[in-house]
Design a protein around this motif. Sequence first.
Motif, PDB file in Angstrom:
ATOM      1  N   LEU A  87      50.042  43.589  55.039  1.00 28.14           N
ATOM      2  CA  LEU A  87      50.196  44.658  54.061  1.00 28.14           C
ATOM      3  C   LEU A  87      50.675  44.073  52.736  1.00 28.14           C
ATOM      4  CD1 LEU A  87      50.181  47.646  53.328  1.00 28.14           C
ATOM      5  CD2 LEU A  87      52.513  47.820  54.253  1.00 28.14           C
ATOM      6  N   TRP A  88      51.533  43.080  52.795  1.00 31.65           N
ATOM      7  CA  TRP A  88      52.012  42.383  51.601  1.00 31.65           C
ATOM      8  C   TRP A  88      50.846  41.729  50.865  1.00 31.65           C
ATOM      9  CZ3 TRP A  88      55.331  37.296  51.835  1.00 31.65           C
ATOM     10  CH2 TRP A  88      55.726  36.946  50.544  1.00 31.65           C
ATOM     11  N   MET A  89      49.970  41.057  51.601  1.00 30.15           N
ATOM     12  CA  MET A  89      48.806  40.411  50.997  1.00 30.15           C
ATOM     13  C   MET A  89      47.869  41.452  50.363  1.00 30.15           C
ATOM     14  SD  MET A  89      49.108  37.122  51.346  1.00 30.15           S
ATOM     15  CE  MET A  89      50.832  37.472  50.903  1.00 30.15           C
ATOM     16  N   LEU A  90      47.704  42.586  51.060  1.00 30.97           N
ATOM     17  CA  LEU A  90      46.850  43.651  50.532  1.00 30.97           C
ATOM     18  C   LEU A  90      47.415  44.209  49.234  1.00 30.97           C
ATOM     19  CD1 LEU A  90      44.493  45.641  50.750  1.00 30.97           C
ATOM     20  CD2 LEU A  90      45.932  47.072  52.216  1.00 30.97           C
ATOM     21  N   LEU A  91      48.722  44.410  49.191  1.00 31.33           N
ATOM     22  CA  LEU A  91      49.365  44.928  47.982  1.00 31.33           C
ATOM     23  C   LEU A  91      49.225  43.940  46.823  1.00 31.33           C
ATOM     24  CD1 LEU A  91      52.568  46.465  49.575  1.00 31.33           C
ATOM     25  CD2 LEU A  91      50.806  47.724  48.321  1.00 31.33           C
ATOM     26  N   LEU A  92      49.255  42.645  47.128  1.00 34.14           N
ATOM     27  CA  LEU A  92      49.064  41.641  46.080  1.00 34.14           C
ATOM     28  C   LEU A  92      47.653  41.721  45.509  1.00 34.14           C
ATOM     29  CD1 LEU A  92      50.175  39.250  44.499  1.00 34.14           C
ATOM     30  CD2 LEU A  92      49.415  37.749  46.360  1.00 34.14           C
ATOM     31  N   LEU A  93      46.649  41.887  46.389  1.00 27.51           N
ATOM     32  CA  LEU A  93      45.271  42.039  45.922  1.00 27.51           C
ATOM     33  C   LEU A  93      45.105  43.314  45.095  1.00 27.51           C
ATOM     34  CD1 LEU A  93      43.173  40.951  49.054  1.00 27.51           C
ATOM     35  CD2 LEU A  93      43.573  39.655  46.954  1.00 27.51           C
ATOM     36  N   LEU A  94      45.755  44.392  45.540  1.00 28.90           N
ATOM     37  CA  LEU A  94      45.691  45.646  44.794  1.00 28.90           C
ATOM     38  C   LEU A  94      46.324  45.494  43.406  1.00 28.90           C
ATOM     39  CD1 LEU A  94      46.603  48.222  47.595  1.00 28.90           C
ATOM     40  CD2 LEU A  94      44.403  48.005  46.439  1.00 28.90           C
ATOM     41  N   ALA A  95      47.448  44.776  43.349  1.00 28.43           N
ATOM     42  CA  ALA A  95      48.133  44.579  42.073  1.00 28.43           C
ATOM     43  C   ALA A  95      47.260  43.793  41.106  1.00 28.43           C
ATOM     44  CB  ALA A  95      49.461  43.848  42.302  1.00 28.43           C
ATOM     45  N   ILE A  96      46.657  42.719  41.586  1.00 26.93           N
ATOM     46  CA  ILE A  96      45.819  41.877  40.730  1.00 26.93           C
ATOM     47  C   ILE A  96      44.602  42.656  40.251  1.00 26.93           C
ATOM     48  CG2 ILE A  96      44.354  39.814  40.695  1.00 26.93           C
ATOM     49  CD1 ILE A  96      46.345  38.549  42.666  1.00 26.93           C
ATOM     50  N   THR A  97      43.965  43.390  41.165  1.00 26.93           N
ATOM     51  CA  THR A  97      42.782  44.171  40.804  1.00 26.93           C
ATOM     52  C   THR A  97      43.131  45.273  39.816  1.00 26.93           C
ATOM     53  OG1 THR A  97      41.841  43.743  42.990  1.00 26.93           O
ATOM     54  CG2 THR A  97      40.875  45.535  41.718  1.00 26.93           C
ATOM     55  N   SER A  98      44.237  45.960  40.064  1.00 27.07           N
ATOM     56  CA  SER A  98      44.669  47.037  39.179  1.00 27.07           C
ATOM     57  C   SER A  98      44.991  46.499  37.789  1.00 27.07           C
ATOM     58  CB  SER A  98      45.897  47.726  39.771  1.00 27.07           C
ATOM     59  OG  SER A  98      46.332  48.779  38.942  1.00 27.07           O
ATOM     60  N   TYR A  99      45.650  45.371  37.746  1.00 21.12           N
ATOM     61  CA  TYR A  99      46.019  44.713  36.489  1.00 21.12           C
ATOM     62  C   TYR A  99      44.778  44.396  35.660  1.00 21.12           C
ATOM     63  CZ  TYR A  99      49.127  41.627  33.722  1.00 21.12           C
ATOM     64  OH  TYR A  99      49.878  41.028  32.738  1.00 21.12           O
ATOM     65  N   CYS A 100      43.807  43.719  36.297  1.00 19.39           N
ATOM     66  CA  CYS A 100      42.561  43.360  35.598  1.00 19.39           C
ATOM     67  C   CYS A 100      41.826  44.591  35.100  1.00 19.39           C
ATOM     68  CB  CYS A 100      41.646  42.567  36.531  1.00 19.39           C
ATOM     69  SG  CYS A 100      42.247  40.938  36.985  1.00 19.39           S
ATOM     70  N   THR A 101      41.703  45.578  35.960  1.00 13.17           N
ATOM     71  CA  THR A 101      40.955  46.781  35.613  1.00 13.17           C
ATOM     72  C   THR A 101      41.563  47.486  34.404  1.00 13.17           C
ATOM     73  OG1 THR A 101      40.374  47.082  37.952  1.00 13.17           O
ATOM     74  CG2 THR A 101      40.033  48.958  36.492  1.00 13.17           C
ATOM     75  N   ALA A 102      42.888  47.605  34.385  1.00  8.88           N
ATOM     76  CA  ALA A 102      43.558  48.292  33.283  1.00  8.88           C
ATOM     77  C   ALA A 102      43.410  47.525  31.965  1.00  8.88           C
ATOM     78  CB  ALA A 102      45.036  48.490  33.620  1.00  8.88           C
ATOM     79  N   VAL A 109      53.586  38.921  33.703  1.00 15.12           N
ATOM     80  CA  VAL A 109      53.444  39.448  32.347  1.00 15.12           C
ATOM     81  C   VAL A 109      52.567  38.507  31.538  1.00 15.12           C
ATOM     82  CG1 VAL A 109      54.646  39.979  30.203  1.00 15.12           C
ATOM     83  CG2 VAL A 109      55.634  40.685  32.375  1.00 15.12           C
ATOM     84  N   PHE A 110      52.772  37.211  31.731  1.00 14.93           N
ATOM     85  CA  PHE A 110      52.033  36.213  30.974  1.00 14.93           C
ATOM     86  C   PHE A 110      50.602  36.047  31.473  1.00 14.93           C
ATOM     87  CE2 PHE A 110      56.510  35.084  30.537  1.00 14.93           C
ATOM     88  CZ  PHE A 110      56.620  35.081  29.153  1.00 14.93           C
ATOM     89  N   TYR A 111      50.265  36.727  32.571  1.00 13.42           N
ATOM     90  CA  TYR A 111      48.875  36.755  33.021  1.00 13.42           C
ATOM     91  C   TYR A 111      48.000  37.451  31.988  1.00 13.42           C
ATOM     92  CZ  TYR A 111      46.684  35.219  37.353  1.00 13.42           C
ATOM     93  OH  TYR A 111      46.015  34.494  38.296  1.00 13.42           O
ATOM     94  N   LEU A 112      48.652  38.192  31.101  1.00 11.15           N
ATOM     95  CA  LEU A 112      47.908  38.800  29.997  1.00 11.15           C
ATOM     96  C   LEU A 112      47.178  37.737  29.178  1.00 11.15           C
ATOM     97  CD1 LEU A 112      50.492  41.448  28.737  1.00 11.15           C
ATOM     98  CD2 LEU A 112      48.221  41.927  29.666  1.00 11.15           C
ATOM     99  N   ILE A 113      47.747  36.544  29.088  1.00 12.04           N
ATOM    100  CA  ILE A 113      47.090  35.452  28.358  1.00 12.04           C
ATOM    101  C   ILE A 113      45.760  35.121  29.010  1.00 12.04           C
ATOM    102  CG2 ILE A 113      47.266  33.016  27.685  1.00 12.04           C
ATOM    103  CD1 ILE A 113      50.316  33.394  27.631  1.00 12.04           C
ATOM    104  N   LEU A 114      45.751  35.055  30.341  1.00 14.85           N
ATOM    105  CA  LEU A 114      44.506  34.772  31.069  1.00 14.85           C
ATOM    106  C   LEU A 114      43.516  35.907  30.931  1.00 14.85           C
ATOM    107  CD1 LEU A 114      45.507  33.095  34.464  1.00 14.85           C
ATOM    108  CD2 LEU A 114      44.102  32.120  32.654  1.00 14.85           C
ATOM    109  N   HIS A 115      43.974  37.133  31.164  1.00 13.77           N
ATOM    110  CA  HIS A 115      43.068  38.287  31.126  1.00 13.77           C
ATOM    111  C   HIS A 115      42.441  38.457  29.746  1.00 13.77           C
ATOM    112  CE1 HIS A 115      44.190  39.190  35.099  1.00 13.77           C
ATOM    113  NE2 HIS A 115      45.280  39.886  34.863  1.00 13.77           N
ATOM    114  N   ILE A 116      43.270  38.419  28.717  1.00 16.47           N
ATOM    115  CA  ILE A 116      42.745  38.599  27.363  1.00 16.47           C
ATOM    116  C   ILE A 116      41.869  37.410  26.978  1.00 16.47           C
ATOM    117  CG2 ILE A 116      43.343  38.839  24.933  1.00 16.47           C
ATOM    118  CD1 ILE A 116      43.890  41.319  26.668  1.00 16.47           C
ATOM    119  N   GLY A 117      42.291  36.206  27.337  1.00 13.98           N
ATOM    120  CA  GLY A 117      41.494  35.027  27.025  1.00 13.98           C
ATOM    121  C   GLY A 117      40.110  35.082  27.645  1.00 13.98           C
TER     122      GLY A 117
END
Length: 303
Positions: free
Chosen positions: A80-95, A257-265
């Motif tokens: 469930l922890w791994m699933l929540l991590l995937l959900l967080a990453i996917t949600s982050y990218c999508t937003a 928070v700094f993953y924004l650098i990757l996403h925006i880049g």
Amino acid sequence: MQPAIVLRKVRDFGERIGDSLLFLKLNWKNLLVIYLVFAVPFFLIGAIVGGNSMSGLFSLLSSSRSTIPNFGDFGFGFFLWMLLLLLAITSYCTAVYSYMRLYEQKGGEKPSLPEVGKLYMSKFFSNLLYTIVITALFIVGIFIVIIPILGVLAYLAGLFYFSVIFSILFPVNTIEDHSFGAAFSRCFYLIKERWWFSFGYSIIIFLIYYFFALVIGLIIQTIFGFSAINMTDPERIGSAFEKYAYVLALSTIFQYVFYLILHIGLGIHYYSLLEEKDGSGLEARLDQLGEQSGPHSNIEEQY
């Protein structure tokens, strides 16, 4: 009024990095709110689940003679922890890419949170399916490693190649409207003949992110991690790992928070590749020459 950034624009290597950092500078407050709303809740729930899961796992291991955990030892909480991590990453990218798409459509005007949320809901589940497919392929590919040497080399080569190809998968699927599966072929189309360029660019963007994430991670673990260091007492190893899991979760929340650098880049890279292939952004701006208004009328000259 702050100048907006033309997203659909042909850029060289340095311009992509410069415009990525400039976009972050002009939009960091909005992007931080997006992170707090769409990603942090998954991380927080995952921290609670993960801390409890790690506590139980290491308590079990410390009380048994075997130091190698079985598949069943991980328990439901770990997965469930791994699933929540995937959900967080996917949600982050999508937003984030929903924000960039609306920013472009509104001609450089910053979209509101409800606007981002509406587009987010229409793209989240398809992005989640892509995440599941890629994760499944990654897991299935591990079995190739069972084949000595050749399997390891084939797996590493495939991982190396497809990581670059699918680095723009989320922006492609979120910003464009295609049927499910079309984003895969779209990624190949956009990066065709630009693979090495994309690889080099991704490495530089990652190193910029990694520097900031490493610094903040070291600070947090230095401040909060000492209480979890003493893991030599078998009776306390479970609680020690539980504390350390919470410290890691706290560190992850701040680091991401700094993953924004990757996403925006990667978003800027996607828009640049898109303009190289299609050129429609330049055509739209040429059509607006001489007009008093238009989606990019408040943008400073960048050419």
